[in-house]
Design a protein around this motif. Structure first.
Motif, mmCIF file in Angstrom:
data_model
loop_
_atom_site.group_PDB
_atom_site.id
_atom_site.type_symbol
_atom_site.label_atom_id
_atom_site.label_comp_id
_atom_site.label_asym_id
_atom_site.label_seq_id
_atom_site.Cartn_x
_atom_site.Cartn_y
_atom_site.Cartn_z
ATOM 1 N N UNK A 1 0.843 -1.203 0.000
ATOM 2 C CA UNK A 1 0.000 0.000 0.000
ATOM 3 C C UNK A 1 0.874 1.247 0.000
ATOM 4 N N UNK A 2 0.254 2.394 -0.261
ATOM 5 C CA UNK A 2 1.007 3.644 -0.285
ATOM 6 C C UNK A 2 1.581 3.988 1.083
ATOM 7 N N UNK A 3 0.920 3.504 2.131
ATOM 8 C CA UNK A 3 1.360 3.813 3.493
ATOM 9 C C UNK A 3 2.540 2.957 3.941
ATOM 10 N N UNK A 4 3.017 2.084 3.075
ATOM 11 C CA UNK A 4 4.124 1.211 3.446
ATOM 12 C C UNK A 4 3.685 -0.072 4.120
ATOM 13 N N UNK A 5 2.384 -0.314 4.094
ATOM 14 C CA UNK A 5 1.861 -1.541 4.687
ATOM 15 C C UNK A 5 1.436 -2.543 3.635
ATOM 16 N N UNK A 6 0.554 -3.458 4.056
ATOM 17 C CA UNK A 6 0.034 -4.481 3.160
ATOM 18 C C UNK A 6 -1.483 -4.493 3.252
ATOM 19 N N UNK A 7 -2.113 -4.778 2.136
ATOM 20 C CA UNK A 7 -3.563 -4.851 2.078
ATOM 21 C C UNK A 7 -4.040 -6.166 2.675
ATOM 22 N N UNK A 8 -4.902 -6.077 3.691
ATOM 23 C CA UNK A 8 -5.435 -7.294 4.295
ATOM 24 C C UNK A 8 -6.283 -8.067 3.286
ATOM 25 N N UNK A 9 -7.093 -7.372 2.514
ATOM 26 C CA UNK A 9 -7.942 -8.053 1.533
ATOM 27 C C UNK A 9 -7.097 -8.798 0.510
ATOM 28 N N UNK A 10 -6.027 -8.172 0.067
ATOM 29 C CA UNK A 10 -5.154 -8.845 -0.892
ATOM 30 C C UNK A 10 -4.481 -10.063 -0.296
ATOM 31 N N UNK A 11 -4.055 -9.962 0.946
ATOM 32 C CA UNK A 11 -3.420 -11.104 1.610
ATOM 33 C C UNK A 11 -4.406 -12.236 1.834
ATOM 34 N N UNK A 12 -5.642 -11.898 2.203
ATOM 35 C CA UNK A 12 -6.627 -12.921 2.542
ATOM 36 C C UNK A 12 -6.958 -13.811 1.351
ATOM 37 N N UNK A 13 -6.797 -13.300 0.136
ATOM 38 C CA UNK A 13 -7.101 -14.088 -1.054
ATOM 39 C C UNK A 13 -6.016 -15.111 -1.388
ATOM 40 N N UNK A 14 -4.866 -14.996 -0.771
ATOM 41 C CA UNK A 14 -3.730 -15.849 -1.132
ATOM 42 C C UNK A 14 -3.832 -17.215 -0.465
ATOM 43 N N UNK A 15 -3.330 -18.270 -1.116
ATOM 44 C CA UNK A 15 -3.187 -19.552 -0.422
ATOM 45 C C UNK A 15 -2.269 -19.385 0.789
ATOM 46 N N UNK A 16 -2.511 -20.158 1.826
ATOM 47 C CA UNK A 16 -1.755 -20.004 3.069
ATOM 48 C C UNK A 16 -0.255 -20.130 2.841
ATOM 49 N N UNK A 17 0.163 -21.065 1.974
ATOM 50 C CA UNK A 17 1.595 -21.273 1.753
ATOM 51 C C UNK A 17 2.261 -20.049 1.148
ATOM 52 N N UNK A 18 1.511 -19.308 0.320
ATOM 53 C CA UNK A 18 2.055 -18.094 -0.279
ATOM 54 C C UNK A 18 1.954 -16.927 0.708
ATOM 55 N N UNK A 19 0.806 -16.825 1.383
ATOM 56 C CA UNK A 19 0.600 -15.698 2.300
ATOM 57 C C UNK A 19 1.640 -15.678 3.420
ATOM 58 N N UNK A 20 1.931 -16.823 4.015
ATOM 59 C CA UNK A 20 2.909 -16.840 5.106
ATOM 60 C C UNK A 20 4.308 -16.495 4.597
ATOM 61 N N UNK A 21 4.601 -16.858 3.371
ATOM 62 C CA UNK A 21 5.892 -16.444 2.804
ATOM 63 C C UNK A 21 5.939 -14.931 2.596
ATOM 64 N N UNK A 22 4.840 -14.358 2.155
ATOM 65 C CA UNK A 22 4.770 -12.909 1.993
ATOM 66 C C UNK A 22 5.002 -12.225 3.334
ATOM 67 N N UNK A 23 4.341 -12.709 4.374
ATOM 68 C CA UNK A 23 4.474 -12.098 5.694
ATOM 69 C C UNK A 23 5.882 -12.264 6.250
ATOM 70 N N UNK A 24 6.485 -13.418 6.014
ATOM 71 C CA UNK A 24 7.858 -13.647 6.466
ATOM 72 C C UNK A 24 8.815 -12.678 5.769
ATOM 73 N N UNK A 25 8.672 -12.554 4.448
ATOM 74 C CA UNK A 25 9.559 -11.664 3.690
ATOM 75 C C UNK A 25 9.355 -10.218 4.111
ATOM 76 N N UNK A 26 8.109 -9.811 4.334
ATOM 77 C CA UNK A 26 7.830 -8.431 4.734
ATOM 78 C C UNK A 26 8.390 -8.134 6.121
ATOM 79 N N UNK A 27 8.247 -9.096 7.038
ATOM 80 C CA UNK A 27 8.799 -8.909 8.382
ATOM 81 C C UNK A 27 10.307 -8.689 8.320
#
Length: 316
Positions: A242-268
């Motif tokens: 997002x423009x605020x430097x965060x992540x869209x919850x709606x966009x994350x919620x649509x992802x398969x769990x295996x992909x979403x957790x990787x996204x969160x790990x990389x972002x952290x």
């Protein structure tokens, strides 16, 4: 073994030496000997670096002996890399490994090396998979050691991941080399030493000698799957920003769990979370902000960072 080294060297660019990281043990000594044979026949420059951790009496003398042998074999450049292990976070194994890789990467930059060869074998890959299983690791941990990993622009390469440890010992014997036996490798205080001495031999006795190769093969299969999932996660992370430097919850919620957790790990990790301390529980807590939102407070990440959910976004 020489064929494995030839394959790796052929795939590297020119312009600088390839370095062998050699402790003086059978695996890295056999790798260094194979490289000293193959490199000049390919018109390549090959050198050697040996790390002195300073953890045992006589370590400096052993390191110099390895360096002297390497120079006699025609390897160039050759350097001894003293490191300090005390005072680093984590256990002694992790601290020594961190110090060693820091020294190898720094030496590669200083010497303009095009890559560093590491002497890990098929047996060590099988041990790594068993240790990952014991820790409850996911696919990333179970994929073991990669054949190639780039760190700070330096390729770390493992030509012997499909070579049994017995072959490196046999090679040393055939060449008249006297490898050093690191007492840490037989010290039951270390988990890997217990796996090497007890757990893996017990599996071989129960399931047959093919278990070592099968564990290593499993690591390779999972590594390929991880690479594909990581590519999907990279694209998904870009889409969720997002423009605020965060992540869209709606966009994350649509992802398969295996992909979403990787996204969160990389972002952290992007946010500055300490990689070595970033655990499954941290990522699970971030995931709960997306999939199990009940108004909970921020997730605290290692390195004194936190993430909160606000107005449909995850924000640092």
């Amino acid at each position: 073994m020489r064929l494995a080294v030839r394959r790796v060297l052929t795939g590297l660019p020119g312009g600088g030496p390839v370095l062998v990281a050699c402790s003086g043990g059978a695996d890295s000594l056999a790798l260094a000997a194979a490289t000293a044979f193959v490199a000049p026949r390919l018109g390549r420059q090959a050198g050697l670096v040996t790390v002195d951790h300073g953890l045992q009496a006589g370590s400096a003398e052993r390191a110099e002996a390895v360096a002297d042998w390497a120079r006699a074999e025609g390897l160039d450049p050759v350097e001894v890399l003293p490191v300090r292990v005390d005072g680093r976070p984590g256990g002694p194994e992790a601290a020594a490994r961190e110090a060693r890789y820091e020294a190898l990467i720094a030496a590669a930059h200083r010497l303009d090396a095009v890559g560093v060869l590491l002497g890990h074998t098929r047996d060590e890959q099988a041990e790594t998979v068993l240790l990952a299983l014991a820790r409850g690791a996911g696919p990333r941990g179970l994929s073991g050691m990669p054949e190639r990993r780039d760190v700070d622009g330096v390729p770390l390469l493992r030509p012997l991941l499909d070579v049994p440890r017995a072959d490196t010992r046999a090679a040393c014997g055939a060449l008249g080399l006297d490898p050093w036996a690191d007492p840490h490798n037989a010290d039951p205080a270390y988990a890997r030493a217990r796996v090497r001495a007890d757990a893996l031999p017990a599996l071989v006795d129960a399931l047959g000698p093919g278990v070592v190769a099968n564990l290593a093969r499993t690591a390779g299969l999972l590594a390929a799957d991880n690479a594909a999932l990581d590519a999907l996660a990279d694209a998904a992370l870009a889409d969720a920003r997002t423009r605020e430097g965060g992540l869209s919850v709606a966009g994350l919620a649509e992802l398969p769990a295996a992909v979403r957790t990787r996204v969160l790990h990389a972002w952290a990790r992007e946010l500055g979370a300490t990689p070595a301390a970033l655990s499954h529980s941290h990522v699970a807590a971030l995931d709960a902000l997306v999939t199990a939102w009940r108004g909970q407070g921020p997730v605290h990440l290692p390195g004194n960072h936190q993430v909160r959910r606000h107005a449909g976004h995850l924000l640092p």
